[in-house]
Design a protein around this motif. Structure first.
Motif, PDB file in Angstrom:
ATOM      1  N   MET A   1     -33.276 -16.849  24.478  1.00 53.56           N
ATOM      2  CA  MET A   1     -32.750 -17.919  23.630  1.00 53.56           C
ATOM      3  C   MET A   1     -32.191 -17.404  22.304  1.00 53.56           C
ATOM      4  O   MET A   1     -31.276 -17.996  21.732  1.00 53.56           O
TER       5      MET A   1
ATOM      6  N   GLY B   1     -27.796 -16.284  28.459  1.00 59.67           N
ATOM      7  CA  GLY B   1     -28.880 -17.250  28.454  1.00 59.67           C
ATOM      8  C   GLY B   1     -30.195 -16.746  29.005  1.00 59.67           C
ATOM      9  O   GLY B   1     -31.122 -17.535  29.235  1.00 59.67           O
TER      10      GLY B   1
ATOM     11  N   SER C   1     -25.417 -23.076  21.574  1.00 61.50           N
ATOM     12  CA  SER C   1     -26.830 -23.412  21.406  1.00 61.50           C
ATOM     13  C   SER C   1     -27.018 -24.584  20.450  1.00 61.50           C
ATOM     14  O   SER C   1     -26.234 -24.796  19.521  1.00 61.50           O
TER      15      SER C   1
ATOM     16  N   LEU D   1     -26.632 -18.293  21.315  1.00 59.73           N
ATOM     17  CA  LEU D   1     -25.406 -18.591  22.050  1.00 59.73           C
ATOM     18  C   LEU D   1     -24.531 -19.529  21.222  1.00 59.73           C
ATOM     19  O   LEU D   1     -25.038 -20.395  20.497  1.00 59.73           O
TER      20      LEU D   1
END
Length: 335
Positions: A204, A201, A138, A135
């Protein structure tokens, strides 16, 4: 009079026998005038591969003067079109995309088809750029961050791929398991749903092909590394796994194939139409959106590559302990 009568009867009988004989040109229209051609794509509709294959089919239709219809059969790591191809008539009206997992899965699972025996190679088209994605927000910013997390929290790092036995899955095994690091493998049927899982989400990390390009360019996803031989001009700051010290380069070339026994004349007709289509500027522009390049091989060269790669895949699977024999032994040990 009698002699002429007999001669006429003989000619009529011969003509009737030729017309009735199966498989002769008088009994069937020339390829591909009989009906539309079905191109089986072993990935879900809406993904990058599906979009590019539909454009390729549309352009090839113009050259064939016959419709090429794309039908999707996702699942099983991109091998679901193989049983269809194995059972199809070798008349050119059923063809399929042949992704690289087709050359690997017979060593990892029990299947009834063989990618060398049951496929008539037509043309190689392109390869893909795989990347390790997280992401955009992240905390993972490098591959070392992933390894550190996997070491600190064994079995908590969830990583999505487009299926068991696919190229991303094999790369993951080499990156993590071979180093004693555990992760949760989450296989999906295709690119689109896997990218959605990373973006929302649900997982991961994702290891995926170049359908991720628009999401990376927009900042919604972050690209940590690619599996290419060299850095992509599109993302020049992103390293390759090879640069980072991992002996992993994967482009997963793909092409088109037909059933076993496809006549050479039919192969030539399909090859010529799809070769023109793949070099059409519209197709080159479309695959460029996903950081893909043309990787053309003709029928003979593509067939040689398939045979060579099939032999190499056996060595990779055995080296990484992914063979079906190893899986059987592991299941037996757990009983």
């Amino acid at each position: 009079m009698r002699r002429g009568h007999c001669t006429r009867r003989a000619r009529l009988a011969a003509a009737a026998a030729i017309t009735a004989a199966p498989g002769l040109s008088l009994a069937s229209p020339p390829f591909p005038t009989a009906r539309p051609i079905t191109l089986w794509v072993p990935w879900p509709a809406g993904g990058a591969t599906d979009i590019t294959m539909r454009l390729l089919a549309d352009i090839a239709s113009r050259h064939l003067q016959q419709k090429v219809i794309v039908d999707n059969r996702p699942g099983a790591g991109g091998t679901m079109a193989m049983p269809i191809l194995q059972q199809a008539e070798p008349d050119g009206y059923t063809i399929a995309q042949i992704p690289q997992p087709v050359l690997r899965v017979p060593y990892t699972q029990r299947v009834l088809w063989d990618p060398v025996r049951d496929v008539t190679p037509i043309i190689q088209i392109s390869g893909v750029t795989f990347g390790v994605l997280v992401l955009g927000s992240s905390s993972f910013r490098t591959m070392d961050d992933l390894f550190a997390f996997a070491k600190a929290k064994p079995g908590e790092l969830s990583i999505a791929t487009n299926g068991v036995g696919t190229t991303p899955h094999v790369a993951l095994e080499e990156l993590f398991t071979a180093r004693g690091l555990k992760y949760i493998h989450v296989p999906y049927k295709g690119t689109a749903e896997q990218l959605l899982a990373v973006e929302t989400g649900q997982v991961m990390v994702g290891v995926n092909s170049t359908g991720f390009a628009p999401l990376v360019d927009s900042g919604r996803l972050r690209l940590l590394a690619t599996l290419a031989a060299k850095r992509s001009p599109r993302w020049p700051t992103v390293p390759t796994l090879k640069e980072l010290g991992f002996n992993i380069v994967a482009m997963s070339p793909y092409g088109l194939g037909g059933p076993r026994g496809l006549p050479p004349a039919v192969v030539a007709t399909l090859h010529d139409a799809f070769r023109k289509a793949m070099f059409d500027p519209a197709f080159a522009h479309e695959i460029g959106k996903y950081d893909q390049e043309l990787e053309y091989l003709g029928p003979a060269e593509y067939g040689a590559w398939i045979r060579e790669q099939y032999a190499k895949e056996k060595l990779v699977v055995e080296r990484m302990g992914l063979s079906r024999e190893a899986a059987d032994a592991a299941r037996a040990a757990r009983r």
